[in-house]
Enzyme design. Sequence first.
Site, short mmCIF file in Angstrom:
data_model
loop_
_atom_site.label_atom_id
_atom_site.label_comp_id
_atom_site.label_asym_id
_atom_site.label_seq_id
_atom_site.Cartn_x
_atom_site.Cartn_y
_atom_site.Cartn_z
N LYS A 82 25.70 54.90 98.77
CA LYS A 82 25.37 56.33 97.79
C LYS A 82 25.97 57.36 98.11
CE LYS A 82 20.78 55.57 95.92
NZ LYS A 82 19.71 55.52 95.87
N ARG B 255 22.69 43.36 102.38
CA ARG B 255 23.19 43.92 101.23
C ARG B 255 24.56 43.60 101.06
NH1 ARG B 255 22.25 49.76 102.92
NH2 ARG B 255 22.49 49.92 100.86
N GLU C 1 15.12 54.42 95.12
CA GLU C 1 14.82 56.09 94.84
C GLU C 1 15.60 56.82 93.85
OE1 GLU C 1 16.36 58.51 98.30
OE2 GLU C 1 14.95 60.15 97.81
#
Length: 562
Positions: free
Chosen positions: A273, A263, A37
């Site tokens: 983020k 992850r 994104e």
Amino acid sequence: MTQPTTGLPTDFIRDIIDDDLRIGRLKGQVATRFPPEPNGYIHIGHAKSVCLNFGLASQYQGTCNLRLDDTDPTGESMEYVESIIRDVHWLGFDWRDRLYYASDYFEKLYQFAVELIKTGNAYVCSLNADEVRENRGTFTEPGRESPFRNRSVEENLDLFSRMRAGEFADGAHVLRAKIDMAAPNIVMRDPVLYRIKREPHYRTGAQWVIYPMYDFAHCLSDALEGITHSICTLEFENNRPLYDWIVERLIPENRPRQIEFARLNLSYTVLSKRRLIELVKKGYVQGWDDPRMPTVTGMRRRGYTPEAIRNFCAQIGVAKNDNLIDVSLLEHCVREDLNERTPRVMCVLRPLKVVIDNYPEGQEEHFECQNHPQRPELGVKQVSFSRVLYIERDDFMEDPPKKYHRLGPGREVRLRNAYVIKFERMVKDEASGEVVELHCTYAPETLNGPPADGRKIQGVIHWVSEAHCVPAEVRLYDRLFSIEDPGAEEDFINDLNPDSLKILTSCYAEASLEKVAPGSQYQFERLGYFCVDPDTASGRAVFNRIVPLRDSWTRITAGDKK
RNA sequence: UGGGGCGUCGUCAAGCGGUAAGACACAGGACUUUGGUUCCUGCAUUCGGAGGUUCGAAUCCUCCCGCCCCAGCCA
């Protein structure tokens, strides 16, 4: 023909693909995608995903698309898109003409939603956000059905088109999938598919006031692009049934297979983020490309190489276990690559003046030295010697311990690429008592060999000639956080390492470093690998320390202190 | 608590019923005009725990324990 491969890294995802290939489940070739994104810069954790997705594509002679998953205008921007494109390219991957945007699918997605309404699989719900939450139930209690759940297809169609037309305020209505309010998996309790959001989108502008949710847009984007293996992280495991539910009803002939992996977590840094944005926005670092940041752009500025990062991603593997990778592995990969490619140079970080008393005043010599001790093909350079030199303050001790192989009263040491010198006397600043200058003598016969009497010289130190060296600024970076897993703490700011950056402004580098190009990397002998920072302006070189050399000496001294 | 995942060396990670790979880290040693590089050597009798099946289990079964994810109109 795509074939299972051998000899390459294996992991459970490759096992699944090999199975799919063996069984003939795939119609064509393997197709993956990297779907960030554009609301932040990508970091080392994304790099793991990039390497995985593009790596799979090349290993199986398939394709990997770059897709910007831009379904929520809040926080998304072209700046981020550009950074992502630049960073993925820099990492060494190429998507050719397959650059896609979820926002390009908005019209198609809207039509798919209409289809879902027509088949009775979706409805417009007019509850507000709080009411939807209340009706969702809890982990242990089922949810309640929305009073709007059984609106007619006609009414739903009408309402949905008016949502698109902008007749309603934000939050007045949402489109929901009609699944099962009693499902044990909360994701399946009539999830929201579309929301009204009167916010301009960085690509579609004011064209839309309704935006699809991730769960609706992502799976259909995958199917539209013919993705065969949709690889994502573990937290999406709960969303897989919904992914399949949607694709089954709308593009059943082309159903991607979602596979989840763990992850990356890296010690002494944060990779979420939200936290990275906080570091940038509140000024704890100097920007997304601050060399201490785990962002791709930060690592690039720091001097890490794409090869090192790719190798690191290959080393850590792909599995489903939660992990916290030791930064020392990343540092190892960086050193491994830089050791091969960088020329060796001398630079004194904290200078201490040394006068060679028996070296003729005004005389100078120029030695030809190898750029790399193990790789003669990297060529040679010239190093200049004269009567007044600078050495590292750390390489002299007034009262050194026994195993200290450097300079001290009565000791001798070899100057790298030059002579053996012997300590004669020191000059102290009267006020502070600090040693400000050393006087030594050199042994002329030792330029290319041991002293005439064959005595063993243990230590070798680096140096520069006062008359020939160039000034430099050196920025010493260390880990951004002082604890292993700052991400585990809510108040992670408290764990910032106050010594993550030390700026040294009066360093002296050998003459060959007079003109340097931003981005070029060197090994400062005995110190570490350094990279020319873009801040390097006319006349003044700025170097970033990429990573120090392994150092068994400080380990020993640290051990002594215990 | 309902659902979904995961538990193999300090950190990652192979292993897929036949008797615990490898990497990083760490510890020794050799070599060395970088206390770098390189090169040797050591480093899980044991796989979260307990039972069971089997000639044989990290791998199969049962129960237990621990950790992660999910109740955004974020992704």
